[in-house]
Scaffold this active site. Structure first.
Site, PDB file in Angstrom:
ATOM      1  N   GLN A  47      13.679   7.724 -21.820  1.00 48.02           N
ATOM      2  CA  GLN A  47      13.397   8.148 -23.202  1.00 48.02           C
ATOM      3  C   GLN A  47      12.043   7.616 -23.682  1.00 48.02           C
ATOM      4  OE1 GLN A  47      15.912   6.199 -22.227  1.00 48.02           O
ATOM      5  NE2 GLN A  47      16.475   4.646 -23.750  1.00 48.02           N
TER       6      GLN A  47
ATOM      7  N   SER B 296       9.084  -3.733  -4.708  1.00 47.38           N
ATOM      8  CA  SER B 296       7.985  -4.597  -4.271  1.00 47.38           C
ATOM      9  C   SER B 296       8.038  -4.858  -2.765  1.00 47.38           C
ATOM     10  CB  SER B 296       8.041  -5.915  -5.030  1.00 47.38           C
ATOM     11  OG  SER B 296       6.893  -6.685  -4.749  1.00 47.38           O
TER      12      SER B 296
ATOM     13  N   GLN C 182       8.903 -12.188  -3.292  1.00 48.94           N
ATOM     14  CA  GLN C 182       9.030 -10.751  -3.526  1.00 48.94           C
ATOM     15  C   GLN C 182      10.468 -10.278  -3.384  1.00 48.94           C
ATOM     16  OE1 GLN C 182       6.226  -9.112  -4.796  1.00 48.94           O
ATOM     17  NE2 GLN C 182       5.860 -11.317  -4.793  1.00 48.94           N
TER      18      GLN C 182
ATOM     19  N   HIS D  89      12.578 -10.013  -6.524  1.00 50.31           N
ATOM     20  CA  HIS D  89      12.295  -8.960  -7.506  1.00 50.31           C
ATOM     21  C   HIS D  89      13.434  -7.960  -7.594  1.00 50.31           C
ATOM     22  CE1 HIS D  89       8.385  -9.278  -9.337  1.00 50.31           C
ATOM     23  NE2 HIS D  89       7.805  -9.577  -8.197  1.00 50.31           N
TER      24      HIS D  89
ATOM     25  N   HIS E  17       1.498  -5.974  -0.844  1.00 45.08           N
ATOM     26  CA  HIS E  17       0.852  -7.292  -0.786  1.00 45.08           C
ATOM     27  C   HIS E  17       0.751  -7.732   0.666  1.00 45.08           C
ATOM     28  CE1 HIS E  17       3.316  -7.275  -4.586  1.00 45.08           C
ATOM     29  NE2 HIS E  17       2.145  -7.611  -5.094  1.00 45.08           N
TER      30      HIS E  17
ATOM     31  N   ASP F 213      -0.321 -12.322  -8.857  1.00 41.85           N
ATOM     32  CA  ASP F 213       0.634 -11.769  -9.827  1.00 41.85           C
ATOM     33  C   ASP F 213       0.316 -12.221 -11.249  1.00 41.85           C
ATOM     34  OD1 ASP F 213       2.194 -10.165  -8.288  1.00 41.85           O
ATOM     35  OD2 ASP F 213       3.886 -11.540  -8.136  1.00 41.85           O
TER      36      ASP F 213
ATOM     37  N   GLU G 212     -18.330  35.687  -1.591  1.00 39.53           N
ATOM     38  CA  GLU G 212     -16.928  35.337  -1.836  1.00 39.53           C
ATOM     39  C   GLU G 212     -16.175  36.456  -2.559  1.00 39.53           C
ATOM     40  OE1 GLU G 212     -16.652  31.528  -3.743  1.00 39.53           O
ATOM     41  OE2 GLU G 212     -17.147  30.475  -1.874  1.00 39.53           O
TER      42      GLU G 212
ATOM     43  N   HIS H 242     -19.079  36.801 -11.107  1.00 35.14           N
ATOM     44  CA  HIS H 242     -19.927  35.616 -11.043  1.00 35.14           C
ATOM     45  C   HIS H 242     -21.392  36.022 -10.821  1.00 35.14           C
ATOM     46  CE1 HIS H 242     -16.152  33.524 -10.718  1.00 35.14           C
ATOM     47  NE2 HIS H 242     -16.739  32.331 -10.555  1.00 35.14           N
TER      48      HIS H 242
END
Length: 426
Positions: free
Chosen positions: A183, A229, A251, A254, A320, A353, A407, A412
């Site tokens: 949302q 991560s 890590q 996480h 990382h 970090d 082309e 053009h």
């Protein structure tokens, strides 16, 4: 952790969680509802998923002031210093447009313009992430973005973490909304009665946020689809097992889907790291999350040589990478694919970090093969400009018309021939 002999076929590439059709169906419904019903839909989903009822979801100046007044003074100073480091690093990424002269007064140029408005998503849930505020806001400010909006999910008390508000205050950002999830992404992309739409959305989030960003891309720009991560450590016998294990777990804690990989030329280090990981896991506050990550995505590979290890890292293209071995700087020069590289024993990944100044919003899931971490360029756009004098036009119009007809684009060619050199012949 599992120990495996390194072959040439290892990969971090994982399917983005959320290929699940039910999750995608939910996200699409949220986006549609917010687009149609605005604030009403935002409130409905905030109550449904975050368990909070908010009539006014914009953070007041009073809430920001209260957070600053009650916040730990030393932590505030630490955040301020981190902000200075991040600004110092990103300031070097600033650049100006250019103008290239052509004969007879003609010229070509590129104009650099900051985006008008960006929305920065700061994750919430089980932890507060003021570092995400710093990493997203500062490059936008260096780029010159005038309107910066922060959204982040509120806690059950209807408030944002004080640390997030303090970080925003340090940077002078006051347009902050207590909404999260799909949302929030919808509100930033489409706008509501309360929130004006933005031009770009950056920042990590859960699977619903990632899917929502993917869905609104095209309506607005996004930074990337960030997955769980990742860390890879390239080490030899000179590395310390307890330090390597700690870095892998930094890590793993996480997310249960996070990935931690050690590539080493030392069988002794590989064995010692498995022991250390288990010992340190038992002492980690987020043990359950980290353990699931290590069990499902933790891996140790033993390489025959540093050269083979480097090849493996380049195939992994991790988010990382730590290089902890002899001649670490020389070895790091051989790495072409990594979101961020940390060289030597004292450049532990959390240094980047939080504090060093480099950005921690980085490409995951092996996309470091072609993608970069968040930077000032993410908040600008480049406009090309052409000015042809009449003489330059006359010299080049026949060539342009011929190329256009080659082309099959007669319109053009006629556009060229409607001016300049042709009119002088009438």
């Amino acid at each position: 952790m599992k120990i495996t002999k390194l072959t040439n076929s290892i990969s971090l590439k994982r399917q983005l969680e959320g290929g699940n059709e039910e999750q995608l169906k939910t996200v699409r419904q949220v986006l549609l509802d917010v687009k149609q019903y605005g604030d009403e839909a935002v409130r409905k989903y905030s109550k449904m998923w975050d368990g909070i009822s908010l009539e006014d979801f914009r953070v007041s100046q009073q809430e920001i002031d209260e957070a600053v007044e009650t916040f730990d003074e030393q932590l505030k100073k630490d955040l301020e210093e981190a902000a200075e480091n991040i600004r110092y690093y990103h300031a070097a990424q600033s650049r100006e447009g250019y103008k290239r002269p052509l004969p007879d007064g003609s010229w070509l140029a590129q104009r650099i313009t900051p985006l008008d408005a960006v929305g920065l998503y700061v994750p919430g849930g089980s932890a507060a992430y003021p570092s995400s505020v710093l990493m997203n806001v500062i490059p936008a400010q260096v780029a010159g973005v005038k309107r910066i909006v922060i959204t982040s999910p509120a806690g059950r008390d209807g408030k944002l973490p004080a640390a997030v508000l303090v970080a925003a205050s340090i940077l002078g950002v006051t347009e902050i909304y207590k909404i999260g999830g799909a949302q929030a992404i919808a509100a930033l992309a489409y706008g509501t009665e309360t929130i004006a739409p933005v031009d770009k959305i950056t920042g990590p989030g859960n699977i619903f946020v990632a899917l929502a960003k993917r869905e609104v891309f095209g309506e607005v720009a996004i930074d990337m689809i960030a997955g769980p991560s990742e860390i890879a450590v390239l080490a030899d016998e000179t590395a310390y097992a307890d330090e390597v294990a700690a870095d892998l777990l930094s890590q793993a804690e996480h997310d249960a889907l996070a990935c931690a990989v050690l590539i080493t030329t030392s069988e002794r280090l590989a064995i010692d790291v498995t022991v250390e990981v288990e010992r340190q896991l038992s002492e980690l506050p987020r043990e359950a999350i980290a353990r699931q990550s290590i069990e499902n995505f933790g891996q140790i590979y033993i390489a025959d040589s540093i050269t083979q290890a480097v090849e493996a890292v380049n195939s992994l293209a991790p988010e990382h990478l730590e290089v902890v071995c002899q001649n670490a700087e020389e070895v790091a020069e051989q790495i072409n694919h990594a979101g961020a590289i940390f060289i030597g024993r004292f450049s532990s990944e959390p240094v980047g970090d939080y504090f060093a100044g480099t950005n921690h919003v980085l490409p995951t899931n092996s996309t470091a093969r072609f993608a970069s971490g968040l930077n000032v360029d993410d908040f600008i756009k480049r406009t090309s400009i052409v000015y042809y004098s009449e003489k330059t036009w006359q010299e080049n119009a026949p060539k342009i018309a011929r190329l256009a007809r080659m082309e099959g684009l007669e319109g053009h060619a006629r556009a060229v021939e409607s001016r300049g050199w042709t009119k002088g012949d009438k």
